[in-house]
Design a protein around this motif. Structure first.
Motif, PDB file in Angstrom:
ATOM      1  N   PRO A  63     -33.626  63.776  59.421  1.00  0.00           N
ATOM      2  CA  PRO A  63     -34.372  62.749  60.141  1.00  0.00           C
ATOM      3  C   PRO A  63     -34.244  62.854  61.665  1.00  0.00           C
ATOM      4  N   ALA A  64     -33.077  63.221  62.151  1.00  0.00           N
ATOM      5  CA  ALA A  64     -32.887  63.366  63.602  1.00  0.00           C
ATOM      6  C   ALA A  64     -33.768  64.487  64.150  1.00  0.00           C
ATOM      7  N   ASP A  65     -33.921  65.556  63.372  1.00  0.00           N
ATOM      8  CA  ASP A  65     -34.807  66.649  63.796  1.00  0.00           C
ATOM      9  C   ASP A  65     -36.254  66.171  63.859  1.00  0.00           C
ATOM     10  N   ILE A  66     -36.641  65.361  62.899  1.00  0.00           N
ATOM     11  CA  ILE A  66     -38.020  64.864  62.875  1.00  0.00           C
ATOM     12  C   ILE A  66     -38.273  63.939  64.056  1.00  0.00           C
ATOM     13  N   ILE A  67     -37.316  63.103  64.402  1.00  0.00           N
ATOM     14  CA  ILE A  67     -37.464  62.236  65.571  1.00  0.00           C
ATOM     15  C   ILE A  67     -37.670  63.086  66.825  1.00  0.00           C
ATOM     16  N   MET A  68     -36.840  64.097  66.995  1.00  0.00           N
ATOM     17  CA  MET A  68     -36.980  64.955  68.176  1.00  0.00           C
ATOM     18  C   MET A  68     -38.310  65.699  68.157  1.00  0.00           C
ATOM     19  N   MET A  70     -41.117  64.749  66.817  1.00  0.00           N
ATOM     20  CA  MET A  70     -42.223  63.823  67.077  1.00  0.00           C
ATOM     21  C   MET A  70     -42.192  63.251  68.500  1.00  0.00           C
ATOM     22  N   SER A  71     -41.204  63.613  69.284  1.00  0.00           N
ATOM     23  CA  SER A  71     -41.121  63.067  70.641  1.00  0.00           C
ATOM     24  C   SER A  71     -42.301  63.486  71.514  1.00  0.00           C
ATOM     25  N   PHE A  72     -43.093  64.451  71.053  1.00  0.00           N
ATOM     26  CA  PHE A  72     -44.290  64.816  71.812  1.00  0.00           C
ATOM     27  C   PHE A  72     -45.223  63.619  71.971  1.00  0.00           C
ATOM     28  N   LEU A  73     -45.135  62.640  71.081  1.00  0.00           N
ATOM     29  CA  LEU A  73     -46.020  61.477  71.161  1.00  0.00           C
ATOM     30  C   LEU A  73     -45.830  60.712  72.467  1.00  0.00           C
ATOM     31  N   TRP A  74     -44.639  60.829  73.078  1.00  0.00           N
ATOM     32  CA  TRP A  74     -44.383  60.135  74.335  1.00  0.00           C
ATOM     33  C   TRP A  74     -45.101  60.802  75.490  1.00  0.00           C
ATOM     34  N   ARG A  75     -45.577  62.019  75.309  1.00  0.00           N
ATOM     35  CA  ARG A  75     -46.172  62.791  76.395  1.00  0.00           C
ATOM     36  C   ARG A  75     -47.696  62.852  76.342  1.00  0.00           C
ATOM     37  N   VAL A  76     -48.285  62.370  75.269  1.00  0.00           N
ATOM     38  CA  VAL A  76     -49.725  62.461  75.088  1.00  0.00           C
ATOM     39  C   VAL A  76     -50.407  61.370  75.917  1.00  0.00           C
ATOM     40  N   ALA A  77     -51.564  61.708  76.481  1.00  0.00           N
ATOM     41  CA  ALA A  77     -52.307  60.762  77.319  1.00  0.00           C
ATOM     42  C   ALA A  77     -52.649  59.494  76.541  1.00  0.00           C
ATOM     43  N   ASN A  78     -52.636  58.374  77.224  1.00  0.00           N
ATOM     44  CA  ASN A  78     -52.936  57.079  76.615  1.00  0.00           C
ATOM     45  C   ASN A  78     -54.430  56.779  76.750  1.00  0.00           C
ATOM     46  N   ASN A  79     -55.239  57.586  76.060  1.00  0.00           N
ATOM     47  CA  ASN A  79     -56.690  57.399  76.070  1.00  0.00           C
ATOM     48  C   ASN A  79     -57.259  57.997  74.786  1.00  0.00           C
ATOM     49  N   ASP A  80     -58.585  58.027  74.657  1.00  0.00           N
ATOM     50  CA  ASP A  80     -59.203  58.539  73.426  1.00  0.00           C
ATOM     51  C   ASP A  80     -58.867  60.003  73.176  1.00  0.00           C
ATOM     52  N   ASP A  81     -58.850  60.805  74.242  1.00  0.00           N
ATOM     53  CA  ASP A  81     -58.486  62.219  74.077  1.00  0.00           C
ATOM     54  C   ASP A  81     -57.046  62.356  73.588  1.00  0.00           C
TER      55      ASP A  81
END
Length: 104
Positions: A63-68, A70-81
């Motif tokens: 689970p710790a590996d999966i959290i790390m 998925m951390s890319f979600l913090w870097r994705v633009a906050n818009n439709d793209d």
């Protein structure tokens, strides 16, 4: 920092929001995230177990590996793209999780 200064539910989103508005220094935010690591990992373990049980992912993923991962979600633009990119990346991650983890 006092307890009354914190949101009712402390999660990564709440910490990032507090940091973004300058209410919590970055170091304090990191301490809050560190304190929430064990309960977050336990919650993700439950999700991993459910995914394994339904056959969505292979058994053995940490689970710790999966959290790390998925951390890319913090870097994705906050818009439709960014939302479209989120969906593509999550699909890619889950596709990879169908294979058992390799031992190190």
């Amino acid at each position: 920092m006092r307890g009354r200064d914190l949101p009712d539910r402390l999660d990564d989103r709440a910490v990032r929001r507090l940091v973004a508005v300058g209410e919590v220094p970055e170091r304090a935010a990191q301490e809050l995230v560190s304190a929430s690591w064990a309960p977050t990992t336990a919650a993700v373990k439950k999700l991993v177990d459910a995914c394994v049980a339904e056959g969505t992912i292979a058994a053995g993923h940490d689970p710790a590996d999966i959290i790390m991962l998925m951390s890319f979600l913090w870097r994705v633009a906050n818009n439709d793209d960014g939302a479209a990119q989120d969906r593509r990346l999550i699909a890619t991650v889950f596709s990879g999780l169908q294979a058992p983890p390799r031992s190190s």
